[in-house]
Design an enzyme around this catalytic site. Structure first.
Site, PDB file in Angstrom:
ATOM      1  N   HIS A  19       0.830  -1.208   0.000  1.00 51.73           N
ATOM      2  CA  HIS A  19       0.000   0.000   0.000  1.00 51.73           C
ATOM      3  C   HIS A  19       0.867   1.262   0.000  1.00 51.73           C
ATOM      4  CE1 HIS A  19      -3.653   2.361   0.927  1.00 51.73           C
ATOM      5  NE2 HIS A  19      -2.810   3.126   1.616  1.00 51.73           N
ATOM      6  N   GLU A  20       1.807   1.320   0.925  1.00 51.93           N
ATOM      7  CA  GLU A  20       2.624   2.525   1.043  1.00 51.93           C
ATOM      8  C   GLU A  20       3.600   2.666  -0.115  1.00 51.93           C
ATOM      9  OE1 GLU A  20       1.735   4.685   3.024  1.00 51.93           O
ATOM     10  OE2 GLU A  20       0.432   3.484   4.305  1.00 51.93           O
ATOM     11  N   HIS A  23       1.994   4.766  -2.790  1.00 52.04           N
ATOM     12  CA  HIS A  23       2.134   6.201  -2.538  1.00 52.04           C
ATOM     13  C   HIS A  23       3.563   6.660  -2.812  1.00 52.04           C
ATOM     14  CE1 HIS A  23      -1.844   6.557  -0.898  1.00 52.04           C
ATOM     15  NE2 HIS A  23      -1.601   5.774   0.132  1.00 52.04           N
TER      16      HIS A  23
END
Length: 424
Positions: A19-20, A23
């Site tokens: 997920h990170e 980003h």
């Protein structure tokens, strides 16, 4: 217990990193500085720097984050007047490192009591050197200088040109959506791998397989390939139909009609009671049948993600439309309990759990609650409509309110989970 803990940490670690990383990679390509990439929350265990990013591992394996320069939740520690720091300078007298921690032995430098700073635009720091308050000295700060925070974590400072708000609206929207996108990609990959690991794709039909372990169904005369057409007179056209009937009758005798090679047989059995989400449910030791074609396996990641995603969205809509219950949500306690069940089912069970959790995380993150990616995207859309960004003060207040709401909800959900799994 040890196995469950290890699986829990690994699954959460994979989810957070995927997920990170979404980003992180989009932010970097958009010219936004990622100051910190953290796996875990709470006190840091260790960190290392690569380029402009500090990668940290923190003690609690309950999430993670990326700190993008200039974001509301960047968490940058301000150097207030009176703060004692140590400065490291280059040969030109330009500051390359600012130590705000109590560890003065990290490097030999200039002791300074801060009177003012601008690490965003002006790039300077000023104050009293060596406690001499008769003169305020000003030092220029390098664009790529680092600051050692009070907990010892070394981060790069965040000049205005690399801050989140300096990127175009489109790039900021892509950055906010990238974590959710990566969770969808992870779910697709995991479900595809799962289909090959288990030898096929489960089908939502009334055809069943017998589990190799001690099975109530096997003892009653049921065989793999049988079709369960009815239970206690209730027609069962698919897996969901027969699951409802079996699970709702723990320790109660049931009559099961099966179709085998065109012939109908009636079998009697008593489902074993097993704890699931704090409730007793019936189990007879059967699994769904598999479609073993190569094409189905290759496409399974997309089809299973779509099917499960629509189911999750339906459940979410049901909660929003007035049927909300804390029992519909699960916090770390419920996830840990589910991890235990997944681990007991072997590698395939853990893969299924990882894919399901990744899809949950993606959909929940799209909910327009401030503090989640969906809330950030709503602010981006408002900015596009207004043709000017929401003020920093408004965004900060909205984010803090959203964060407080999420923390309160997490506390309530966690207490509800403790009651479900340990008290009742």
């Amino acid at each position: 217990m040890i196995t469950t803990i290890i699986v829990f940490i690994i699954v959460f670690g994979i989810l957070v990193i995927f997920h990170e990383f979404g980003h992180y990679i989009v932010a970097k390509r958009s010219g936004i500085m990622v100051r910190e990439f953290s796996v875990g929350m709470g006190p840091k265990v260790f960190f290392y720097r690569r380029g402009s990013t500090t990668f940290t591992l923190r003690l609690l394996p309950l999430g993670g984050y990326v700190r993008m320069a200039g974001e509301v939740d960047d968490g940058e520690e301000e150097l207030q007047p009176g703060t004692p720091v140590t400065l490291q300078t280059n040969d030109q007298g330009v500051v390359t490192k600012i130590n705000t921690s109590n560890k003065h032995s990290l490097f030999q430098g200039i002791p300074l009591t801060v009177t003012g700073t601008d690490l965003s635009k002006g790039l300077y720091i000023k104050g009293y050197e060596n406690g001499d308050e008769s003169e305020v000295k000003t030092y220029p700060v390098d664009h790529d200088a680092t600051i050692i925070e009070t907990d010892g974590t070394e981060l790069q400072i965040a000049p205005e040109d690399v801050q989140f708000q300096s990127a175009s609206l489109g790039k900021r929207m892509l950055t906010n959506f990238a974590g959710v996108f990566n969770n969808f990609i992870l779910a697709i990959l995991v479900f595809t791998i799962l289909s090959f690991v288990q030898g096929g794709v489960v089908t939502n039909t009334n055809k069943i397989n017998i589990m190799p372990q001690d099975s109530v169904a096997k003892s009653a005369g049921m065989k793999s390939g049988d079709q369960i057409t009815s239970i206690n007179g209730h027609k069962t056209r698919n897996w969901e139909d027969l699951s409802v009937q079996i699970q709702s009758n723990p320790n109660k005798k049931i009559s099961v009609t099966v179709n085998r090679d065109g012939q109908s047989k009636v079998l009697s059995m008593t489902p074993k009671a097993q704890k699931s989400n704090g409730k007793n449910v019936g189990m007879i030791g059967i699994t769904q049948s598999l479609d073993t074609s190569f094409k189905t396996k290759i496409l399974s990641g997309f089809t299973q993600t779509w099917t499960m995603g629509t189911t999750l969205l339906g459940a979410l809509w049901s909660m929003i439309s007035g049927h909300f219950s804390l029992n519909d949500l699960g916090g770390p306690v419920a996830i840990f309990a589910t991890t235990s069940q997944a681990a007991s089912m072997g590698f395939a069970g853990v893969l299924r759990f990882l894919g399901w959790l990744s899809l949950n995380l993606a959909i929940i993150n799209l909910v327009p609650i401030p503090g989640l990616d969906g809330g950030k995207l709503i602010l981006n859309i408002i900015e596009a409509i207004r043709r000017k960004p929401v003020s920093q003060r408004t965004e900060t207040i909205v984010t803090l309110v959203g964060f407080a709401f999420l923390m309160l909800l997490m506390i309530l959900v966690t207490w509800n989970d403790i009651e479900r799994y340990f008290i009742h």
